[in-house]
Design a protein around this motif. Structure first.
Motif, PDB file in Angstrom:
ATOM      1  N   ARG A 289      -8.896   0.752  -5.307  1.00  0.00           N
ATOM      2  CA  ARG A 289      -9.023   1.183  -6.699  1.00  0.00           C
ATOM      3  C   ARG A 289      -7.852   0.662  -7.518  1.00  0.00           C
ATOM      4  O   ARG A 289      -8.023   0.247  -8.673  1.00  0.00           O
ATOM      5  CB  ARG A 289      -9.070   2.705  -6.755  1.00  0.00           C
ATOM      6  CG  ARG A 289      -9.117   3.283  -8.163  1.00  0.00           C
ATOM      7  CD  ARG A 289      -8.967   4.789  -8.141  1.00  0.00           C
ATOM      8  NE  ARG A 289      -8.668   5.316  -9.456  1.00  0.00           N
ATOM      9  CZ  ARG A 289      -8.059   6.479  -9.673  1.00  0.00           C
ATOM     10  NH1 ARG A 289      -7.684   7.236  -8.663  1.00  0.00           N
ATOM     11  NH2 ARG A 289      -7.816   6.891 -10.900  1.00  0.00           N
TER      12      ARG A 289
ATOM     13  N   GLU B 193       0.809  -1.223   0.000  1.00  0.00           N
ATOM     14  CA  GLU B 193       0.000   0.000   0.000  1.00  0.00           C
ATOM     15  C   GLU B 193       0.839   1.268   0.000  1.00  0.00           C
ATOM     16  O   GLU B 193       0.474   2.268  -0.631  1.00  0.00           O
ATOM     17  CB  GLU B 193      -0.939   0.000   1.210  1.00  0.00           C
ATOM     18  CG  GLU B 193      -1.917   1.155   1.214  1.00  0.00           C
ATOM     19  CD  GLU B 193      -2.928   1.047   2.339  1.00  0.00           C
ATOM     20  OE1 GLU B 193      -3.985   1.708   2.254  1.00  0.00           O
ATOM     21  OE2 GLU B 193      -2.668   0.312   3.312  1.00  0.00           O
TER      22      GLU B 193
ATOM     23  N   LYS C  38      -6.138   5.359  -3.962  1.00  0.00           N
ATOM     24  CA  LYS C  38      -6.874   4.432  -3.119  1.00  0.00           C
ATOM     25  C   LYS C  38      -6.459   3.005  -3.461  1.00  0.00           C
ATOM     26  O   LYS C  38      -6.490   2.600  -4.632  1.00  0.00           O
ATOM     27  CB  LYS C  38      -8.377   4.600  -3.344  1.00  0.00           C
ATOM     28  CG  LYS C  38      -8.940   5.939  -2.878  1.00  0.00           C
ATOM     29  CD  LYS C  38      -8.998   6.012  -1.364  1.00  0.00           C
ATOM     30  CE  LYS C  38      -9.715   7.280  -0.918  1.00  0.00           C
ATOM     31  NZ  LYS C  38      -9.782   7.392   0.559  1.00  0.00           N
TER      32      LYS C  38
END
Length: 221
Positions: free
Chosen positions: A136, A127, A133
């Motif tokens: 997404r 991440e 996001k």
């Protein structure tokens, strides 16, 4: 009642198909795990550059892309290597990985699915490299034709316990090595990378295999 029965039958069929997909991929993977290491021997004197996962952010203009491609061709010639070319349909990274794993680029959907599953199941590992996001991002990567990036390469290295080696067209970076995290690599996958444009599968020029037709049943992919 009729609707419930049909739904249950469809669900069972889908599960069976997924299991068959994975079994075929596993058998092919085991069949081609023991490679002769010819490419690795050719590049044994190169010092790899540490890999930093990142998304695609820069697409070169025509002039830069042409110069980059000439540079890559020169490096292939110097090291006696040859590209097994895969389709430039937006799936080239996954096609090249598929060829290295299963000796057929046609398993790219299976490879993409495994890479996205790795991203989805291990959010904390990736991440911080994603400037959007996260959900997404991995949903975007699940779409057929979406270009792979250096984050999906790291995910592939982790998912397949593979050291992924890139011979690149970058001016200052000839060789990038992507190691799996938290485990020792069980195989090496060799790709050429025409920077931000295209990936191909890489072989010693004396040992380029003939691409095989995928061993699949009619419902696969």
């Amino acid at each position: 009642m009729m609707g419930d029965s049909s739904s249950g039958s469809t669900s069972w069929s889908s599960q069976r198909d997924t299991q068959d997909d994975r079994m075929i991929a596993l058998m092919l993977s085991e069949e081609y795990t023991n490679l002769d290491g010819a490419v690795a021997r050719r590049l044994s004197n190169l010092a790899p550059v540490p890999h930093v996962p990142r998304i695609n952010s820069y697409i070169p203009n025509l002039n830069d892309a042409t110069l980059d491609h000439q540079r890559l061709l020169q490096r292939l010639n110097v090291y006696g290597l040859c590209e097994l070319k895969v389709s430039g349909d937006g799936n080239c990274q996954f096609r090249a990985l598929s060829d290295q794993l299963y000796r057929s680029s046609e398993y790219h959907k299976q490879v993409r699915g495994e890479v996205v599953k790795q991203l989805k199941d291990n959010r904390t590992m990736y991440e911080s490299y994603v400037p959007m996001k996260y959900k997404r991002y991995y949903k975007k990567m699940a779409k057929l034709g979406e270009w792979g990036d250096h984050i999906t390469l790291q995910s592939a290295a982790d998912r397949f316990a593979a050291k992924i080696c890139l011979l690149t067209s970058f001016r200052d970076t000839c060789f990038i090595e992507i190691m799996p995290r938290d485990q020792a690599p069980k195989r090496e996958l060799w790709l050429s990378f025409w920077s931000e444009v295209h990936y191909n599968s890489l072989y010693d020029n004396r040992a380029v295999p003939v691409q095989q037709k995928p061993k699949r049943k009619h419902w696969l992919f």
